[in-house]
Design a protein around this motif. Sequence first.
Motif, short mmCIF file in Angstrom:
data_model
loop_
_atom_site.label_atom_id
_atom_site.label_comp_id
_atom_site.label_asym_id
_atom_site.label_seq_id
_atom_site.Cartn_x
_atom_site.Cartn_y
_atom_site.Cartn_z
N THR A 48 0.85 -1.19 0.00
CA THR A 48 0.00 0.00 0.00
C THR A 48 0.89 1.24 0.00
O THR A 48 2.09 1.15 0.20
CB THR A 48 -0.92 0.03 1.24
N ALA A 49 0.26 2.38 -0.22
CA ALA A 49 0.99 3.64 -0.25
C ALA A 49 0.58 4.50 0.95
O ALA A 49 -0.61 4.74 1.16
CB ALA A 49 0.71 4.38 -1.55
N ASP A 50 1.55 4.93 1.72
CA ASP A 50 1.32 5.86 2.81
C ASP A 50 0.91 7.20 2.19
O ASP A 50 1.65 7.74 1.36
CB ASP A 50 2.61 5.99 3.61
N PRO A 51 -0.25 7.74 2.57
CA PRO A 51 -0.71 8.99 1.95
C PRO A 51 0.30 10.14 2.06
O PRO A 51 0.48 10.91 1.11
CB PRO A 51 -2.00 9.32 2.69
N ALA A 52 0.96 10.26 3.20
CA ALA A 52 1.94 11.35 3.37
C ALA A 52 3.15 11.14 2.47
O ALA A 52 3.67 12.10 1.89
CB ALA A 52 2.37 11.45 4.83
N VAL A 53 3.58 9.90 2.31
CA VAL A 53 4.71 9.61 1.42
C VAL A 53 4.32 9.89 -0.02
O VAL A 53 5.07 10.53 -0.77
CB VAL A 53 5.19 8.15 1.61
N SER A 54 3.13 9.45 -0.43
CA SER A 54 2.68 9.70 -1.80
C SER A 54 2.54 11.20 -2.07
O SER A 54 2.87 11.67 -3.15
CB SER A 54 1.36 8.98 -2.08
N ALA A 55 2.05 11.95 -1.08
CA ALA A 55 1.92 13.40 -1.24
C ALA A 55 3.30 14.04 -1.40
O ALA A 55 3.49 14.96 -2.22
CB ALA A 55 1.19 14.01 -0.05
N ARG A 70 12.33 5.36 2.36
CA ARG A 70 12.93 4.27 1.58
C ARG A 70 11.91 3.83 0.53
O ARG A 70 10.82 3.39 0.86
CB ARG A 70 13.31 3.10 2.47
N LEU A 71 12.29 4.01 -0.73
CA LEU A 71 11.42 3.67 -1.85
C LEU A 71 11.68 2.24 -2.32
O LEU A 71 12.78 1.72 -2.16
CB LEU A 71 11.68 4.63 -3.02
N ARG A 72 10.67 1.63 -2.91
CA ARG A 72 10.84 0.32 -3.55
C ARG A 72 11.20 0.58 -5.01
O ARG A 72 10.42 1.23 -5.73
CB ARG A 72 9.55 -0.49 -3.46
N PRO A 73 12.35 0.11 -5.48
CA PRO A 73 12.77 0.38 -6.86
C PRO A 73 11.72 0.00 -7.91
O PRO A 73 11.50 0.75 -8.86
CB PRO A 73 14.05 -0.45 -7.02
N GLY A 74 11.07 -1.14 -7.75
CA GLY A 74 10.06 -1.55 -8.72
C GLY A 74 8.89 -0.58 -8.79
O GLY A 74 8.37 -0.30 -9.87
N ALA A 81 -0.17 12.36 -10.46
CA ALA A 81 -0.85 11.87 -9.25
C ALA A 81 -0.83 10.34 -9.23
O ALA A 81 -0.53 9.72 -8.20
CB ALA A 81 -2.28 12.40 -9.19
N GLY A 82 -1.12 9.73 -10.38
CA GLY A 82 -1.06 8.27 -10.45
C GLY A 82 0.35 7.75 -10.28
O GLY A 82 0.59 6.73 -9.61
N SER A 83 1.32 8.43 -10.87
CA SER A 83 2.72 8.03 -10.73
C SER A 83 3.17 8.12 -9.27
O SER A 83 3.90 7.25 -8.79
CB SER A 83 3.62 8.92 -11.60
N ALA A 84 2.73 9.16 -8.57
CA ALA A 84 3.10 9.31 -7.16
C ALA A 84 2.54 8.15 -6.33
O ALA A 84 3.22 7.62 -5.44
CB ALA A 84 2.60 10.64 -6.62
N LEU A 85 1.31 7.75 -6.63
CA LEU A 85 0.73 6.61 -5.90
C LEU A 85 1.51 5.34 -6.20
O LEU A 85 1.81 4.56 -5.29
CB LEU A 85 -0.74 6.43 -6.27
N LEU A 86 1.85 5.12 -7.47
CA LEU A 86 2.64 3.94 -7.82
C LEU A 86 4.01 3.97 -7.14
O LEU A 86 4.46 2.96 -6.57
CB LEU A 86 2.84 3.85 -9.32
N MET A 87 4.69 5.11 -7.21
CA MET A 87 6.01 5.22 -6.61
C MET A 87 5.98 5.04 -5.10
O MET A 87 6.96 4.59 -4.49
CB MET A 87 6.66 6.56 -6.97
N ARG A 133 8.52 3.32 2.73
CA ARG A 133 8.34 3.50 4.17
C ARG A 133 9.31 4.56 4.68
O ARG A 133 10.38 4.76 4.12
CB ARG A 133 8.51 2.19 4.90
N ARG A 134 8.88 5.18 5.74
CA ARG A 134 9.73 6.19 6.39
C ARG A 134 10.76 5.48 7.24
O ARG A 134 10.43 4.54 7.96
CB ARG A 134 8.89 7.11 7.25
N VAL A 135 11.99 5.92 7.17
CA VAL A 135 13.05 5.28 7.94
C VAL A 135 13.55 6.17 9.08
O VAL A 135 14.38 5.76 9.86
CB VAL A 135 14.23 4.82 7.05
N ARG A 136 13.07 7.38 9.15
CA ARG A 136 13.48 8.27 10.25
C ARG A 136 12.30 8.59 11.11
O ARG A 136 11.21 8.76 10.74
CB ARG A 136 14.04 9.58 9.70
#
Length: 161
Positions: A7-14, A76-80, A147-153, A158-161
Amino acid sequence: MKRTVPTADPAVSASIFTHLLVAHHLGDYLVQRSSDAEAKSKSGPEGRRACTRHVTSYTATQLATVVLGATATGVRLRPGSVLAGAALSAVTHWVIDRRTPLQTFARAVGREKFYSFGAPREGHGDNPCLGTGAHAIDQTLHKLVLAGSALLMGLGARRVR
């Protein structure tokens, strides 16, 4: 064994969307070569090559901006997921910038007259400008895709800090 769908964390996607929006303006206006901007909508190989060069530099700008932004904000992003979002953006950007599909879209949604608003008129000495209906539709569709790309990315990030 049950597989979970990332899933995508809304704050991370924003946050990713914000970085993509900045990268969009950089890539579309400052990084793009003037010669490519002029030629990318031409029919034939010259137009396709110009559009491909533009989308390549545009996508590189997006990737660099998103990775730097994620690093700076402790994500931390997932490369895929990042590659999937970048691919969505790149493919649609190429199609939109070729102009014929954009004009076809405008016609299909009843916005053909708006599409030609502000375009130079034959024999009137008008100057081309960014304030055209075609430009407005182009930018609206690009931002919708961002917007769609941000959701996919953001999938699985996950936040690491």
